[in-house]
Design a protein around this motif. Structure first.
Motif, PDB file in Angstrom:
ATOM      1  N   SER A 198       0.833  -1.209   0.000  1.00 35.02           N
ATOM      2  CA  SER A 198       0.000   0.000   0.000  1.00 35.02           C
ATOM      3  C   SER A 198       0.867   1.258   0.000  1.00 35.02           C
ATOM      4  N   ALA A 199       0.334   2.312  -0.645  1.00 35.49           N
ATOM      5  CA  ALA A 199       1.032   3.604  -0.668  1.00 35.49           C
ATOM      6  C   ALA A 199       0.853   4.298   0.677  1.00 35.49           C
ATOM      7  N   VAL A 200       1.899   4.975   1.118  1.00 39.59           N
ATOM      8  CA  VAL A 200       1.850   5.737   2.367  1.00 39.59           C
ATOM      9  C   VAL A 200       1.873   7.227   2.022  1.00 39.59           C
ATOM     10  N   GLU A 201       1.479   8.031   2.987  1.00 40.88           N
ATOM     11  CA  GLU A 201       1.386   9.479   2.762  1.00 40.88           C
ATOM     12  C   GLU A 201       2.401  10.201   3.624  1.00 40.88           C
ATOM     13  N   LEU A 202       3.109  11.158   3.010  1.00 43.67           N
ATOM     14  CA  LEU A 202       4.059  11.992   3.734  1.00 43.67           C
ATOM     15  C   LEU A 202       3.393  13.324   4.061  1.00 43.67           C
ATOM     16  N   ARG A 203       3.533  13.755   5.323  1.00 39.99           N
ATOM     17  CA  ARG A 203       2.894  14.985   5.776  1.00 39.99           C
ATOM     18  C   ARG A 203       3.890  15.862   6.514  1.00 39.99           C
ATOM     19  N   ALA A 204       3.711  17.169   6.368  1.00 36.40           N
ATOM     20  CA  ALA A 204       4.441  18.147   7.168  1.00 36.40           C
ATOM     21  C   ALA A 204       3.422  18.816   8.071  1.00 36.40           C
ATOM     22  N   SER A 234       0.008  19.096   9.396  1.00 39.27           N
ATOM     23  CA  SER A 234      -1.280  18.627   8.894  1.00 39.27           C
ATOM     24  C   SER A 234      -1.404  18.764   7.386  1.00 39.27           C
ATOM     25  N   ILE A 235      -0.331  19.219   6.698  1.00 38.97           N
ATOM     26  CA  ILE A 235      -0.390  19.438   5.254  1.00 38.97           C
ATOM     27  C   ILE A 235       0.137  18.207   4.536  1.00 38.97           C
ATOM     28  N   PRO A 236      -0.665  17.533   3.702  1.00 34.99           N
ATOM     29  CA  PRO A 236      -0.167  16.382   2.935  1.00 34.99           C
ATOM     30  C   PRO A 236       0.791  16.835   1.841  1.00 34.99           C
ATOM     31  N   LEU A 237       1.952  16.163   1.744  1.00 33.97           N
ATOM     32  CA  LEU A 237       2.963  16.547   0.761  1.00 33.97           C
ATOM     33  C   LEU A 237       2.894  15.680  -0.489  1.00 33.97           C
ATOM     34  N   THR A 238       3.061  14.379  -0.323  1.00 28.58           N
ATOM     35  CA  THR A 238       3.101  13.482  -1.462  1.00 28.58           C
ATOM     36  C   THR A 238       2.848  12.059  -0.974  1.00 28.58           C
ATOM     37  N   PRO A 266       4.050  13.817  -7.374  1.00 29.88           N
ATOM     38  CA  PRO A 266       4.536  15.197  -7.133  1.00 29.88           C
ATOM     39  C   PRO A 266       3.876  15.792  -5.897  1.00 29.88           C
ATOM     40  N   LEU A 267       4.347  16.984  -5.514  1.00 27.86           N
ATOM     41  CA  LEU A 267       3.751  17.679  -4.374  1.00 27.86           C
ATOM     42  C   LEU A 267       2.280  17.972  -4.637  1.00 27.86           C
ATOM     43  N   SER A 268       1.490  17.852  -3.599  1.00 28.16           N
ATOM     44  CA  SER A 268       0.056  18.106  -3.722  1.00 28.16           C
ATOM     45  C   SER A 268      -0.200  19.602  -3.925  1.00 28.16           C
ATOM     46  N   PRO A 269      -1.351  19.977  -4.545  1.00 28.62           N
ATOM     47  CA  PRO A 269      -1.676  21.411  -4.713  1.00 28.62           C
ATOM     48  C   PRO A 269      -1.718  22.169  -3.398  1.00 28.62           C
ATOM     49  N   GLN A 270      -2.178  21.505  -2.330  1.00 29.12           N
ATOM     50  CA  GLN A 270      -2.227  22.170  -1.033  1.00 29.12           C
ATOM     51  C   GLN A 270      -0.829  22.498  -0.531  1.00 29.12           C
ATOM     52  N   ALA A 271       0.121  21.575  -0.760  1.00 27.20           N
ATOM     53  CA  ALA A 271       1.492  21.828  -0.336  1.00 27.20           C
ATOM     54  C   ALA A 271       2.139  22.920  -1.175  1.00 27.20           C
TER      55      ALA A 271
END
Length: 353
Positions: free
Chosen positions: A311-317, A319-323, A341-346
């Motif tokens: 499964s894919a995991v999520e990287l966060r800084a 509360s902001i999801p990065l990739t 790539p980096l998410s639009p929110q990041a």
């Protein structure tokens, strides 16, 4: 008789005062002379034009903003004069001299009432500024342009016929000249900001050329156009509402002013931001359970997640999801291989920084 003499003496003492000096205001009201009235109202005729207003007149004119607070306007209009001199020489094939009479602030309603008729009023739109302006051509210049363009002789004044409306030919020739002036105005504003001035309509009645409320302040620019012994005047009116979107640019003392910004400090700040350490968390999976079940958990119980080793995991800084990526091992360390790539929110968060 003695009592009458005493009363007369008392009245005389009141009239002359205790020191024996005559009181000029005894028994009369204070009346202002003409100089004091003019000073109070602020309409002293001896004042020179442009002197500081005082009294009630200063209160009346306090709502107006002086054009001197927008220093870049003088540079723009000086550039407009030089451009118009060249353009009108090419347009008329004659020796044309354009001069700037003055730049002043005026209420829009006062300007409409002061336009000498007959005249042609050109309403134009500043598209990028989303507002309108007014360009007035007086009758002397109208007849001079018509005379020059239609081959009138030099050395003779243009013939004027008062009391009749302008013909179609006269309106078309004036419209062509107005379009030349608006093109020069666009070039004059180009170093500051791109502005397209488009002619909207021509009017001969000032009531139909209303582009702002009568009490609104505006900038009035008076230009004098001389063609040897012929010529006239063009007046350019720009309401403050039209100039408001570029007000910060007009406040510059010179072209390209940064208002205190320091490029060295900006570069140093950017370098420090790129080298700043930031904590990144790897979220394997998330599970939502009722609060009651969470409170009933006992030591030794197991919470089953839905994630698998693939499964894919999520990287966060924070509360902001990065990739997103996949878990793995590299040498003796646990690693995550980034696969998105980096998410639009990041990206938005990075841009705000």
């Amino acid at each position: 008789m003695a009592d009458d003499n005493d009363m007369s003496a008392d009245n005389g003492a009141d009239a002359w005062g205790a020191g024996g000096e005559a009181d000029p205001f005894a028994g009369t009201e204070r009346i202002l002379n003409q100089d004091e009235i003019d000073s109070l109202l602020g309409f002293d005729l001896s004042d020179e034009e442009g002197s500081e207003r005082t009294g009630i007149r200063a209160i009346i004119n306090s709502a107006l903003v002086s054009y001197e607070r927008l220093p870049m306007l003088e540079i723009v209009f000086d550039r407009l004069v030089r451009l118009m001199t060249t353009s009108l020489r090419n347009f008329t094939s004659d020796n044309v001299e354009v001069s700037l009479d003055n730049i002043s602030s005026i209420r829009f309603g006062d300007y409409l009432n002061s336009i000498p008729l007959p005249a042609i009023l050109a309403v134009f739109k500043a598209e990028e500024l989303e507002n309108y302006g007014l360009l007035t051509v007086d009758s002397n210049l109208i007849y001079s342009i018509v005379d020059v363009l239609l081959g009138g002789r030099r050395g003779t004044a243009a013939m004027r016929i008062e009391g009749r409306p302008y013909t179609t030919i006269e309106r078309v020739l004036v419209q062509r000249m107005v379009e030349v002036v608006l093109a020069d105005a666009r070039a004059a504003f180009e170093p500051l900001t791109p502005v397209s001035f488009v002619l909207d309509r021509l009017e001969t009645n000032p009531r139909f050329a209303a582009i702002a409320r009568p009490a609104n302040a505006a900038i009035l620019v008076k230009l004098r156009i001389d063609m040897e012994d012929r010529g006239g005047r063009i007046e350019l009116l720009l309401p403050y509402a039209t100039l408001e979107p570029i007000r910060k640019m007009l406040l510059q003392q010179f072209m390209g002013e940064k208002f205190g910004r320091d490029n060295i400090w900006e570069g140093h700040l950017a370098t420090e931001l790129w080298t700043t350490q930031m904590e990144v968390r790897c979220v394997l999976d998330e599970l939502q359970i009722p609060l009651q079940k969470l409170l009933d958990l006992q030591v030794g119980e197991t919470i089953i997640l839905n994630a698998t080793p693939e499964s894919a995991v999520e990287l966060r800084a924070g509360s902001i999801p990065l990739t997103r990526g996949h878990m793995g091992r590299r040498n003796h360390n646990i690693a995550v291989r980034v696969e998105a790539p980096l998410s639009p929110q990041a990206r938005k968060a990075v841009q705000r920084i």
